[in-house]
Design a protein around this motif. Structure first.
Motif, mmCIF file in Angstrom:
data_model
loop_
_atom_site.group_PDB
_atom_site.id
_atom_site.type_symbol
_atom_site.label_atom_id
_atom_site.label_comp_id
_atom_site.label_asym_id
_atom_site.label_seq_id
_atom_site.Cartn_x
_atom_site.Cartn_y
_atom_site.Cartn_z
ATOM 1 N N SER A 7 0.772 -1.089 0.038
ATOM 2 C CA SER A 7 -0.040 0.111 -0.163
ATOM 3 C C SER A 7 0.910 1.405 -0.023
ATOM 4 N N MET B 89 2.732 4.655 4.393
ATOM 5 C CA MET B 89 3.651 5.515 3.603
ATOM 6 C C MET B 89 5.003 5.335 4.297
ATOM 7 N N HIS C 8 -3.897 4.787 -6.930
ATOM 8 C CA HIS C 8 -4.203 5.895 -5.791
ATOM 9 C C HIS C 8 -5.735 6.104 -5.738
ATOM 10 N N LEU D 297 -3.083 4.734 6.284
ATOM 11 C CA LEU D 297 -2.378 4.970 5.292
ATOM 12 C C LEU D 297 -1.332 5.750 5.488
ATOM 13 N N TRP E 112 -0.931 15.667 4.676
ATOM 14 C CA TRP E 112 -1.598 14.730 3.912
ATOM 15 C C TRP E 112 -2.617 14.160 4.976
ATOM 16 N N LEU F 121 1.123 4.445 -2.637
ATOM 17 C CA LEU F 121 0.719 5.872 -2.136
ATOM 18 C C LEU F 121 2.078 6.727 -2.529
ATOM 19 N N HIS G 103 -6.015 11.931 4.166
ATOM 20 C CA HIS G 103 -5.590 10.511 4.425
ATOM 21 C C HIS G 103 -5.642 9.985 5.600
#
Length: 198
Positions: free
Chosen positions: A84, A157, A183, A153, A145, A88, A149
């Motif tokens: 994931s 990252m 995305h 998430l 972000w 991203l 997000h």
């Protein structure tokens, strides 16, 4: 004893009125510098060394203080999280922060301060990386972000960013190829994004 201490303070420290006048003069000078536009704020004109040092200290201390109570998940090496995070990172971060095998982009070359190349530079702690990604950094191009997000998430990252320095260009390409979906597909169920959609 008390009198001698007061005498010592009077002798070695300026008076209250002097401090007030000095503060007013300093404030007036700062106001003039701002008003006449004396400081070049252009991204193609680097800060002076003292200004850059001061900004770095302010940034690093601010991040460290605010990130110290962030709880780090135990599963940062989980494969689903890394996959994931790869998707991203490619969509949101690689244009500025680059990745193994990527050429400098137009954006990355024009940024000031320069965005750290996360696969080359020393890593911050996971909690600091989370805080930076979530809240962004003022007066840089680093967005917050966390406005769009979820924390999950963002941790994805962080998990991926922590693996970047160990990757070859081929491993990076394999990682982004393994990302579960694009995305937009990942974001469609995010409540914050739903509010923004018509």
């Amino acid at each position: 004893m008390e009198d001698s201490r007061k005498a010592w303070l009077r002798k070695h420290f300026p008076s209250g009125p002097f401090i007030a006048v000095a503060a007013l003069v300093g404030g007036a000078l700062a106001g003039i510098v701002v008003y006449v536009g004396a400081y070049d704020i252009g991204a193609d004109s680097p800060h002076t060394r003292p200004v850059y040092w001061l900004i770095e200290q302010l940034r690093d201390r601010s991040i460290a203080v605010r990130a110290r109570n962030v709880g780090v998940p135990a599963n940062l090496t989980d494969m689903k999280r890394l996959q994931s995070g790869a998707g991203l990172y490619t969509e949101m971060c690689s244009g500025c922060h680059l990745a193994p095998g990527l050429e400098k982009s137009e954006i990355s070359q024009g940024l000031y301060p320069k965005a750290p190349e996360l696969f080359r530079e020393p890593q911050r702690s996971a909690r600091e990386q989370f805080w930076i990604i979530k809240h962004g950094v003022k007066l840089t191009a680093m967005p917050a972000w966390g406005k769009t997000h979820s924390d999950e998430l963002i941790w994805d990252m962080v998990a991926f960013v922590r693996q970047l320095p160990k990757m070859t260009p081929a491993q990076y390409q394999a990682a982004i190829a393994s990302a579960p979906e694009d995305h937009d597909a990942m974001m469609k169920d995010m409540p914050r994004m739903k509010k923004m959609m018509p």
